[in-house]
Design a protein around this motif. Sequence first.
Motif, PDB file in Angstrom:
ATOM      1  N   GLY A  25     -10.710 -15.459  -8.530  1.00 52.70           N
ATOM      2  CA  GLY A  25      -9.758 -15.938  -7.528  1.00 52.70           C
ATOM      3  C   GLY A  25      -9.372 -14.867  -6.525  1.00 52.70           C
ATOM      4  N   LYS A  26      -9.108 -13.665  -7.003  1.00 55.17           N
ATOM      5  CA  LYS A  26      -8.754 -12.571  -6.096  1.00 55.17           C
ATOM      6  C   LYS A  26      -9.900 -12.260  -5.135  1.00 55.17           C
ATOM      7  CE  LYS A  26      -5.316  -9.978  -8.800  1.00 55.17           C
ATOM      8  NZ  LYS A  26      -4.312  -9.737  -7.753  1.00 55.17           N
ATOM      9  N   ILE A  27     -11.115 -12.204  -5.649  1.00 58.09           N
ATOM     10  CA  ILE A  27     -12.265 -11.895  -4.793  1.00 58.09           C
ATOM     11  C   ILE A  27     -12.476 -13.009  -3.774  1.00 58.09           C
ATOM     12  CG2 ILE A  27     -14.772 -11.643  -4.787  1.00 58.09           C
ATOM     13  CD1 ILE A  27     -14.473 -10.150  -7.458  1.00 58.09           C
ATOM     14  N   PHE A  28     -12.393 -14.264  -4.208  1.00 59.67           N
ATOM     15  CA  PHE A  28     -12.628 -15.398  -3.318  1.00 59.67           C
ATOM     16  C   PHE A  28     -11.621 -15.425  -2.172  1.00 59.67           C
ATOM     17  CE2 PHE A  28     -11.774 -19.869  -2.221  1.00 59.67           C
ATOM     18  CZ  PHE A  28     -13.031 -20.250  -1.787  1.00 59.67           C
ATOM     19  N   ILE A  29     -10.332 -15.315  -2.502  1.00 55.75           N
ATOM     20  CA  ILE A  29      -9.301 -15.362  -1.470  1.00 55.75           C
ATOM     21  C   ILE A  29      -9.362 -14.127  -0.577  1.00 55.75           C
ATOM     22  CG2 ILE A  29      -6.803 -15.295  -1.097  1.00 55.75           C
ATOM     23  CD1 ILE A  29      -6.486 -17.061  -3.539  1.00 55.75           C
ATOM     24  N   SER A  30      -9.593 -12.963  -1.171  1.00 58.50           N
ATOM     25  CA  SER A  30      -9.579 -11.716  -0.398  1.00 58.50           C
ATOM     26  C   SER A  30     -10.743 -11.643   0.578  1.00 58.50           C
ATOM     27  CB  SER A  30      -9.616 -10.519  -1.345  1.00 58.50           C
ATOM     28  OG  SER A  30      -8.500 -10.515  -2.188  1.00 58.50           O
ATOM     29  N   ILE A  31     -11.936 -12.047   0.152  1.00 59.98           N
ATOM     30  CA  ILE A  31     -13.088 -11.939   1.034  1.00 59.98           C
ATOM     31  C   ILE A  31     -12.984 -12.936   2.190  1.00 59.98           C
ATOM     32  CG2 ILE A  31     -14.627 -13.578  -0.147  1.00 59.98           C
ATOM     33  CD1 ILE A  31     -16.880 -11.527   0.263  1.00 59.98           C
ATOM     34  N   LEU A  32     -12.409 -14.112   1.940  1.00 63.00           N
ATOM     35  CA  LEU A  32     -12.230 -15.083   3.020  1.00 63.00           C
ATOM     36  C   LEU A  32     -11.159 -14.618   4.009  1.00 63.00           C
ATOM     37  CD1 LEU A  32     -12.451 -18.550   1.230  1.00 63.00           C
ATOM     38  CD2 LEU A  32     -14.159 -17.457   2.688  1.00 63.00           C
ATOM     39  N   SER A  33     -10.065 -14.078   3.502  1.00 62.07           N
ATOM     40  CA  SER A  33      -9.010 -13.611   4.404  1.00 62.07           C
ATOM     41  C   SER A  33      -9.469 -12.398   5.200  1.00 62.07           C
ATOM     42  CB  SER A  33      -7.737 -13.300   3.631  1.00 62.07           C
ATOM     43  OG  SER A  33      -7.985 -12.527   2.509  1.00 62.07           O
ATOM     44  N   ALA A  34     -10.210 -11.501   4.587  1.00 60.79           N
ATOM     45  CA  ALA A  34     -10.744 -10.349   5.321  1.00 60.79           C
ATOM     46  C   ALA A  34     -11.758 -10.797   6.373  1.00 60.79           C
ATOM     47  CB  ALA A  34     -11.396  -9.372   4.346  1.00 60.79           C
TER      48      ALA A  34
ATOM     49  N   ALA B 293      -7.677  -5.887  -2.511  1.00 58.99           N
ATOM     50  CA  ALA B 293      -9.036  -6.379  -2.300  1.00 58.99           C
ATOM     51  C   ALA B 293      -9.239  -6.810  -0.855  1.00 58.99           C
ATOM     52  CB  ALA B 293      -9.324  -7.540  -3.249  1.00 58.99           C
ATOM     53  N   THR B 294      -8.227  -7.425  -0.254  1.00 57.07           N
ATOM     54  CA  THR B 294      -8.328  -7.810   1.155  1.00 57.07           C
ATOM     55  C   THR B 294      -8.526  -6.592   2.038  1.00 57.07           C
ATOM     56  OG1 THR B 294      -6.887  -9.724   0.757  1.00 57.07           O
ATOM     57  CG2 THR B 294      -7.169  -9.018   3.042  1.00 57.07           C
ATOM     58  N   LEU B 295      -7.777  -5.538   1.769  1.00 61.94           N
ATOM     59  CA  LEU B 295      -7.910  -4.305   2.544  1.00 61.94           C
ATOM     60  C   LEU B 295      -9.296  -3.694   2.388  1.00 61.94           C
ATOM     61  CD1 LEU B 295      -6.694  -1.990   4.237  1.00 61.94           C
ATOM     62  CD2 LEU B 295      -5.909  -0.970   2.089  1.00 61.94           C
ATOM     63  N   LEU B 296      -9.816  -3.659   1.160  1.00 63.29           N
ATOM     64  CA  LEU B 296     -11.127  -3.075   0.934  1.00 63.29           C
ATOM     65  C   LEU B 296     -12.227  -3.874   1.616  1.00 63.29           C
ATOM     66  CD1 LEU B 296     -10.810  -2.090  -2.840  1.00 63.29           C
ATOM     67  CD2 LEU B 296     -10.718  -0.589  -0.849  1.00 63.29           C
ATOM     68  N   PHE B 297     -12.153  -5.199   1.532  1.00 65.13           N
ATOM     69  CA  PHE B 297     -13.151  -6.027   2.220  1.00 65.13           C
ATOM     70  C   PHE B 297     -13.037  -5.879   3.736  1.00 65.13           C
ATOM     71  CE2 PHE B 297     -13.501  -8.708  -1.727  1.00 65.13           C
ATOM     72  CZ  PHE B 297     -14.852  -8.496  -1.912  1.00 65.13           C
ATOM     73  N   ARG B 298     -11.815  -5.799   4.245  1.00 64.86           N
ATOM     74  CA  ARG B 298     -11.638  -5.621   5.682  1.00 64.86           C
ATOM     75  C   ARG B 298     -12.271  -4.312   6.147  1.00 64.86           C
ATOM     76  NH1 ARG B 298      -7.998  -2.613   8.737  1.00 64.86           N
ATOM     77  NH2 ARG B 298      -7.692  -3.388  10.870  1.00 64.86           N
ATOM     78  N   GLN B 299     -12.028  -3.235   5.407  1.00 64.47           N
ATOM     79  CA  GLN B 299     -12.594  -1.950   5.796  1.00 64.47           C
ATOM     80  C   GLN B 299     -14.120  -1.985   5.759  1.00 64.47           C
ATOM     81  OE1 GLN B 299      -9.422  -1.135   7.021  1.00 64.47           O
ATOM     82  NE2 GLN B 299     -10.542   0.793   6.942  1.00 64.47           N
TER      83      GLN B 299
ATOM     84  N   ASN C  98     -19.843  -4.358  -3.460  1.00 60.99           N
ATOM     85  CA  ASN C  98     -18.389  -4.287  -3.367  1.00 60.99           C
ATOM     86  C   ASN C  98     -17.741  -5.338  -4.265  1.00 60.99           C
ATOM     87  OD1 ASN C  98     -19.721  -3.562  -0.653  1.00 60.99           O
ATOM     88  ND2 ASN C  98     -17.761  -2.514  -0.528  1.00 60.99           N
ATOM     89  N   ILE C  99     -18.326  -6.533  -4.273  1.00 59.51           N
ATOM     90  CA  ILE C  99     -17.807  -7.607  -5.121  1.00 59.51           C
ATOM     91  C   ILE C  99     -17.922  -7.214  -6.588  1.00 59.51           C
ATOM     92  CG2 ILE C  99     -18.228  -9.976  -5.875  1.00 59.51           C
ATOM     93  CD1 ILE C  99     -19.041 -10.634  -2.995  1.00 59.51           C
ATOM     94  N   ALA C 100     -19.059  -6.615  -6.975  1.00 58.25           N
ATOM     95  CA  ALA C 100     -19.252  -6.214  -8.364  1.00 58.25           C
ATOM     96  C   ALA C 100     -18.239  -5.155  -8.780  1.00 58.25           C
ATOM     97  CB  ALA C 100     -20.672  -5.689  -8.563  1.00 58.25           C
ATOM     98  N   ALA C 101     -18.011  -4.161  -7.913  1.00 57.86           N
ATOM     99  CA  ALA C 101     -17.049  -3.107  -8.233  1.00 57.86           C
ATOM    100  C   ALA C 101     -15.646  -3.685  -8.378  1.00 57.86           C
ATOM    101  CB  ALA C 101     -17.071  -2.036  -7.153  1.00 57.86           C
TER     102      ALA C 101
END
Length: 282
Positions: A91-100, A159-165, A200-203
Amino acid sequence: MIGQSPLRTVIAHAVLILGILIVAFPIYYTFVASTQTLQTILRPPLPLLPGDQLWNNYSEALFGGVGRIGGVSVGRLLLNTTIMALGIAVGKIFISILSAYAIVFFRFPLRMTFFWLIFITLMLPVEVRILPTYKVMVDLGMIDTYAGLIIPLIASATATLLFRQFFMTIPGELVEAARVDGAGPWRFFFDILLPLSRTNIAALFVILFIYGWTQYLWPLLVTNSSNMNTIVIALRKMVSFADADTQWHLVMVTAMLAIVPPILVVVLMQRWFVRGLVDSEK
């Protein structure tokens, strides 16, 4: 390559071995205790070699009921914790990657304002918002449910910050090329961004799975039934103030079983985890 003298090599290996022993010995001692009878554990000193009760203790914990946690088996506790940890991580990965993705590749009013609002939540620990969150779960009837365990914890500013970067390092030429080829937003996301983000997703999955597995405060509040307890909560309930009232052999078995899934996740995904931290794959 920097040369090293044989003495320095010996000292370095000795320090590493000492560190491993310091970290691993308590785990080994717990395993030894999990193979002993309750009477042996209550009569110190505990032997340093495993006992003959390994199968009996582990089968009793996994498939039988443990009295101090309402007769629930450790197998059920492992199932509850696995579902919770997987739900939180995915859930965290799904929401974070979409928001980023929305923040980096779309232009809409107050885009950066929304990002900074997400970022500010890093300063708000769970304890600050625990009461209103609990009230919402009660109103929605999510007490003693997997949804109640998972949903309040699936938002992640980190997670959102990391995906954004990471997304900000994607070359603009790649975006333009995809646009010229007629790739829409979803095709660009699934065919280009997701493959580039897999390490990144795996980490993040490893980190977030362990985060979900070790949760204590929220599961303690949102579960009343023993059937919905996580293994961390059950460990606390199994220990009594009086040693004679505690089934220490089952406590040790539960402690050993509690660390197996996180270790498996780290070991199986170690290569991807390291690559996700040091390699951008661009």
